[in-house]
Write an enzyme that holds these catalytic residues in place. Structure first.
Site, PDB file in Angstrom:
ATOM      1  N   SER A   1       0.790  -1.231   0.000  1.00 40.85           N
ATOM      2  CA  SER A   1       0.000   0.000   0.000  1.00 40.85           C
ATOM      3  C   SER A   1       0.818   1.275   0.000  1.00 40.85           C
ATOM      4  O   SER A   1       0.251   2.363  -0.109  1.00 40.85           O
ATOM      5  CB  SER A   1      -0.957   0.007   1.191  1.00 40.85           C
TER       6      SER A   1
ATOM      7  N   ALA B   1     -11.410 -16.004  -2.030  1.00 44.70           N
ATOM      8  CA  ALA B   1     -10.027 -16.489  -1.974  1.00 44.70           C
ATOM      9  C   ALA B   1      -9.957 -17.866  -2.615  1.00 44.70           C
ATOM     10  O   ALA B   1     -10.550 -18.814  -2.134  1.00 44.70           O
ATOM     11  CB  ALA B   1      -9.549 -16.558  -0.531  1.00 44.70           C
ATOM     12  N   THR B   2      -9.214 -17.958  -3.727  1.00 41.82           N
ATOM     13  CA  THR B   2      -9.080 -19.255  -4.381  1.00 41.82           C
ATOM     14  C   THR B   2      -7.903 -20.047  -3.823  1.00 41.82           C
ATOM     15  O   THR B   2      -7.778 -21.217  -4.081  1.00 41.82           O
ATOM     16  CB  THR B   2      -8.891 -19.067  -5.891  1.00 41.82           C
TER      17      THR B   2
ATOM     18  N   TYR C   1     -10.814   2.869   5.716  1.00 40.25           N
ATOM     19  CA  TYR C   1      -9.775   2.510   4.751  1.00 40.25           C
ATOM     20  C   TYR C   1     -10.306   1.485   3.764  1.00 40.25           C
ATOM     21  O   TYR C   1     -10.847   0.447   4.150  1.00 40.25           O
ATOM     22  CB  TYR C   1      -8.564   1.952   5.492  1.00 40.25           C
ATOM     23  N   SER C   2     -10.142   1.756   2.469  1.00 43.05           N
ATOM     24  CA  SER C   2     -10.660   0.854   1.437  1.00 43.05           C
ATOM     25  C   SER C   2      -9.769   0.918   0.212  1.00 43.05           C
ATOM     26  O   SER C   2      -9.544   1.990  -0.366  1.00 43.05           O
ATOM     27  CB  SER C   2     -12.086   1.241   1.051  1.00 43.05           C
ATOM     28  N   ASN C   3      -9.261  -0.236  -0.204  1.00 43.68           N
ATOM     29  CA  ASN C   3      -8.440  -0.295  -1.415  1.00 43.68           C
ATOM     30  C   ASN C   3      -9.211   0.108  -2.663  1.00 43.68           C
ATOM     31  O   ASN C   3      -8.612   0.506  -3.664  1.00 43.68           O
ATOM     32  CB  ASN C   3      -7.874  -1.706  -1.573  1.00 43.68           C
TER      33      ASN C   3
ATOM     34  N   GLY D   1       2.995  -0.999   3.990  1.00 46.82           N
ATOM     35  CA  GLY D   1       2.556  -1.874   2.919  1.00 46.82           C
ATOM     36  C   GLY D   1       2.483  -3.290   3.429  1.00 46.82           C
ATOM     37  O   GLY D   1       3.449  -3.809   4.004  1.00 46.82           O
TER      38      GLY D   1
END
Length: 373
Positions: A81, A145-146, A184-186, A322
């Protein structure tokens, strides 16, 4: 982001650890931060940790410290980040040039993309994206999530997506907070990357290279796009399973899931140099830098792609962390950019907030206020 989620891990064996620091002749003694490296490894459950401290002043110097194998001062790693500070810098440059306005709505630049389920792009400004006050759901939490073994603070690394698909996954959910409240949001920075491309005609990564990497000669920094292999030289990254403590190498990761929210690859030296240049006024005019550092929208928590942390000695440092598959990194700098510090552990298990604060105190506060671990 300012507060990172750490994964539970099993204890590790410490018999082969060694601590080392190296100082330039202009730096007469090692930084007190070196005494915290063993704690970073033990409490962070990491194979290795390293830092680089720099004083960007005439006669200043730098100190590199590391413990454990495999992290050199010039090694590339995933910076997560911290990408957001680079993106925010470019957006503010574009605002100064009149290519966009911070109070423009998302709808003006990306019509129809943010709509439905209580989301309204016409009511969300670019300023809100920059300060994480849009209320938008974080797309990292929306993606399935794979590969559970690689699902951590950075999200599902085995689930690469396009930026538009990431946004659509987020806006399929209702907002997580009222507009104007910090959350907080990507998704915010995925949208900003799309806005940069819309107004310039170039991918956001190209604008970062042209406006930041090339002028500052940050030759160890890149935005890999679809490239999963890190450039050489690089250190390895690891994920420790929260279920059984198994350590798994995750150096090669498809970075597309992170995008403008976190795909940056860099080095300790380059991150120190970037924050020194940014806070020293080499990338933004004084008024724009003040806007970047303005935390009023988030009630003091976050500026635009950067956040403050006040230390016990009264000093406030600025930077970002990050947290991405295989890596945790934190950069911090004084307001004038003359003293910078970046540390990294080569696992995605972040050190605790208390340990991170202790490390910053040791580096930035006077010796009398900095005690050993």
């Amino acid at each position: 982001m300012p507060i990172s989620r750490a994964l539970p891990v099993a204890p590790m064996v410490l018999t082969l650890l060694a601590v080392g620091t190296a100082s330039l002749p202009s730096e007469p003694h090692p930084t007190p931060a070196s005494s915290y490296l063993p704690r970073l490894v033990v409490e962070g459950r990491a194979p290795a940790a390293a830092f680089l401290a720099r004083h960007h002043t005439p006669g200043g110097g730098q100190t590199f410290g590391s413990t454990g194998p495999g992290i050199g001062p010039g090694d590339r790693f995933r910076a997560g980040s911290i990408t957001k500070t680079f993106v925010a810098t470019v957006v503010l440059q574009l605002a100064r040039e009149g290519e966009l306005g911070l109070d423009d709505s998302v709808e003006e630049h990306l019509p129809g993309l943010v709509q439905g389920h209580g989301n309204d792009g016409s009511a969300i400004s670019l300023r809100a994206l920059l300060t994480h006050t849009s209320g938008l759901y974080d797309y990292m939490a929306a993606l399935p999530a794979t590969d559970p073994a690689l699902t951590g603070a950075a999200g599902p690394s085995a689930q690469p997506v396009t930026p538009a698909a990431a946004v659509r996954a987020a806006v399929a959910r209702p907002p997580v907070a009222a507009r104007g409240s910090y959350a907080y949001s990507n998704t915010n920075y995925a949208l900003l990357g799309l806005v940069v491309q819309r107004v310039t005609g170039h991918p956001y990564a190209a604008e970062i290279r042209r406006r930041v990497l090339v002028p500052l000669r940050l030759t160890g920094t890149s935005l890999p796009g679809v490239r999963a292999v890190l450039p050489l030289p690089h250190s390895r990254g690891y994920h420790r399973s929260p279920a059984d403590g198994t350590l798994r190498e995750v150096t090669d990761v498809d970075p597309r899931f992170a995008g403008a929210a976190g795909e940056l690859v860099s080095t300790l030296a380059d991150l120190d140099a970037f924050y020194a240049a940014l806070l020293g006024g080499r990338l933004l005019l004084p008024a724009d830098l003040a806007t970047l550092l303005d935390t009023r929208a988030s009630a003091g928590v976050y500026g635009m792609g950067i956040y403050p942390q006040k230390l016990s000695c009264g000093l406030t440092v600025w930077g970002h962390n990050g947290h991405i598959t295989g890596s945790y990194v934190r950069s911090a700098a004084t307001r004038d950019g003359r003293h910078t510090f970046t540390f990294r552990v080569n696992t995605d298990t972040a050190p605790g907030a208390a340990l991170e604060a202790d490390l910053l105190e040791a580096e930035f506060c006077p010796p009398a206020r900095s005690e050993g671990p």
